[in-house]
Structure formats: C-alpha cells, structure tokens
Design a protein around this motif. Sequence first.
Motif, PDB file in Angstrom:
ATOM      1  N   SER A 262       0.814  -1.216   0.000  1.00 38.45           N
ATOM      2  CA  SER A 262       0.000   0.000   0.000  1.00 38.45           C
ATOM      3  C   SER A 262       0.845   1.262   0.000  1.00 38.45           C
ATOM      4  CB  SER A 262      -0.931   0.015   1.223  1.00 38.45           C
ATOM      5  OG  SER A 262      -1.840  -1.074   1.170  1.00 38.45           O
ATOM      6  N   VAL A 302      -2.476   4.353  -5.224  1.00 40.20           N
ATOM      7  CA  VAL A 302      -2.704   3.456  -4.089  1.00 40.20           C
ATOM      8  C   VAL A 302      -2.324   4.137  -2.776  1.00 40.20           C
ATOM      9  CG1 VAL A 302      -1.828   1.355  -2.986  1.00 40.20           C
ATOM     10  CG2 VAL A 302      -2.554   1.298  -5.375  1.00 40.20           C
ATOM     11  N   VAL A 312      -6.299  -0.856   0.048  1.00 42.47           N
ATOM     12  CA  VAL A 312      -5.990  -1.067  -1.359  1.00 42.47           C
ATOM     13  C   VAL A 312      -4.500  -1.338  -1.487  1.00 42.47           C
ATOM     14  CG1 VAL A 312      -5.684   1.422  -1.721  1.00 42.47           C
ATOM     15  CG2 VAL A 312      -6.176  -0.055  -3.668  1.00 42.47           C
TER      16      VAL A 312
END
Length: 408
Positions: A262, A302, A312
């Motif tokens: 991430s 992201v 995510v």
Amino acid sequence: MSEETLPDGVVIIGGGQSAAVAARTLRRKKYTGPITILGEEPHRPYQRPPLSKEYLEDPEADVELLPPEWTDAQEVTVRTGAPVERIEPGPVVVTAAGQRLPASAVLIATGGAPRTIGDASGEHIHHLRTRDDADRLREALDSSGSLVVIGAGFIGAEIASAARAKGVEVTVLEAADQPMQRALGPRLGGVCAALQRRQGVDLRLSTGVTAVRQTADGVAVDTTSGEILADHAVVAVGITPRTTVAEASGIACENGILVDASGRTSMTGVWAAGDVANQDHPQVDGRIRVEHFDNASKQASVAAQSMLGTDVTNSDPHWYWSDQFGVNIQGVGQPHPGDEMVVRGDLDGESFTAFFIREGAVSAVFAVNDEETVGLARELVNMGLHVPNDLLTDPERDLFEALEGAAT
C-alpha cells in the motif's frame, strides 16, 4: 473522506508523476483538506518520459502535469525550489530552509538521480533526468556533429533516436552482449540492437567504459576497446533512488525506500511511491523497485487512497513503453531467465509480440508495434492465465478467447 480525517493535510515531497497523481487522486476521492507539494526543482510538476523523446526534439512539447488553473481551482499549493531536509515523527516535514510543516500524511516521491561514471562532468558531458538537462542536451544536439551515448537501455536508445533525427552521428556503447539483455534476454536484446543499427547507429556491444573526459573541443571516452572522440557524450547507465530525505528521517531503506503493497514506509504516517519506492509486491513474491511511468502512477494512486483509510494495494504487473526510431515498444511484467518465450509474429518483422511462460502461465509480454495485442496481454499477465501456446502464437486467433475462457 472529509478534511477532518487528515486535519493537518497532506504534504507531498517531489514534483513528478507520483506527486501529480497523488494530488489528483486525493481530490478525486473527495478529500478537501490542504495539499502541499514541495518540489526541489524550479519547475512545477512535469512528466519525465518525454524528456528523452518528444521534448528533446521540440521544446514546445507539453510536459506539464498540474496546470496552475487546476491547482488554483483545487486549492493545491505547489512550491518550487523547496528542498526537504527530513521528516520527524508526527509526521512533521522539515524543509532545508528550516520551515516545519505538520502533516497527517506525507508522500515521499523524490525519484532518482542519474548514475555517473567517475567524476565525469563538463558542458560537453550530459546526464538526462530533469527538464533543464533536456534543454541543455537539445541545444548541444542542435550544434553537434557527433554524440557518444553510454548505455543502450530505453533512455540511451531514445536519446540516440532523437539525435539521429537531427542528423547527428551516434555511437552507442553497451557493456552487455545485447541491449537490455538482463531484462529481455539475448533474442529480444538482439531485436533492439538490429533496430538501432538499421537507423545508422554505431552500436558497440561488450564494450566497457572506464572514463569520460572533456577535451578542449569535445569529449574523449576511454573504453575497453580504445578511445572514442566526439562532440558530446551522454551517460545513460540508469539511476539511483534518491533516499536522502528518508535516510535522514530514520526510514528503512535498501535499494530505495522500503514500502508495503500500500506504499507505507517504516514511519507512521509516511508513504513512498515511484522510482524511489522498493515495494513488497504480490506479483513477484518479494520486493521490486520499478523505474517506469505506469508504476509511479499506480503506486501514487494506491498510496493516496491508503492515506484516506482505503484498504488497497498495488498488485498489478508493471507496464512500460518506449518510442524510438519510429517504432513503439511495450512490455508488461518482468521475465525470468528460465521462462519459455513464444512469439506471435516474426522477430525480424515490423511487428510481433513475445509471451513469456512460467509454470504454464503468461508471466510477461514484450511487443513491437503491436499495441492491440499487448493491451489484451496485460490482462493475461494480470490474471496469471494458462493459455495454450498455439493460441498465443497464431495471429489469426483472438486473445479474447483466453479471456472469455477465464470468465466462464
């Protein structure tokens, strides 16, 4: 998310693709708090890929990423000529001028710096990383008769292409047996070599460079095969990640800033993206640091969403492209030396797509002048599909067959 979620706002360190994408993503995801971009260069955020292509040939080419009209409307503050010294826990960004900027989230997007050969420097010796570098190199090419490019990777090849378009005699020096051999293998490296030579490039392979020296009227390049004289030289042997800010902040680094999928670093509230980020990546079963536009965009998107609390990750294989000598080259993923390669089309022809197979699945793709096929092939790599070789290699068969089969 509301601005109360990140009450002190977001500070982005860097002025390239990752910085721009992160800012746009935050606003697209309805974040309304303060966003401040701190760029070290005197220019507002701009694209780097065109610097070795269209911008090198035409100074009017548009490379701007965040026009003032957008940043004004979106209330995004862009500060140029604002280098950062460190980040303190909090986090608090401390600029080189001593200003302290408290933030709820920080993105480090400092990119990389060109690798050098010894202490080579001078007005006839060039490295290409910034807009100012490209402006200086363009002026040199406009008044030059000969150029030596050290390094036959994408940047070196694109510079050679721009120079040949201006009528400059170009010599390219590469230490390996073929261009990009480590990434693509000898067969595809040979395709890249043939492309350069067809366009009049004097490509010298298996040639190491020991020194680059400025002379009274040009440069002298000392190689393992002797001395080469030219008007100008470009050193294009890759970049090193710019981790100075992270290291000064005590953030974990190893071949870049270590981040999770991430984009989180080892310091709470701090993310990293782009060329500087060494990511724990699900697709490669380990870490990878990628120096491509698409990866910088995906990681930044992201990271921005992660700052806002969204779960995510960046798990897509990276995609890259190059335009050189009138040819479009694209690739997806990272082939391994042991991968099987099968080809749709003719390696010696004007267009083809090479598929790399690992444990029966499509693991990577490399294409020349075949944008439609590589677009579909990205999905094959993404999904790790097992596709019959005869479907991959037959140009009369549609790759949608494989995708439709996976869907059913």
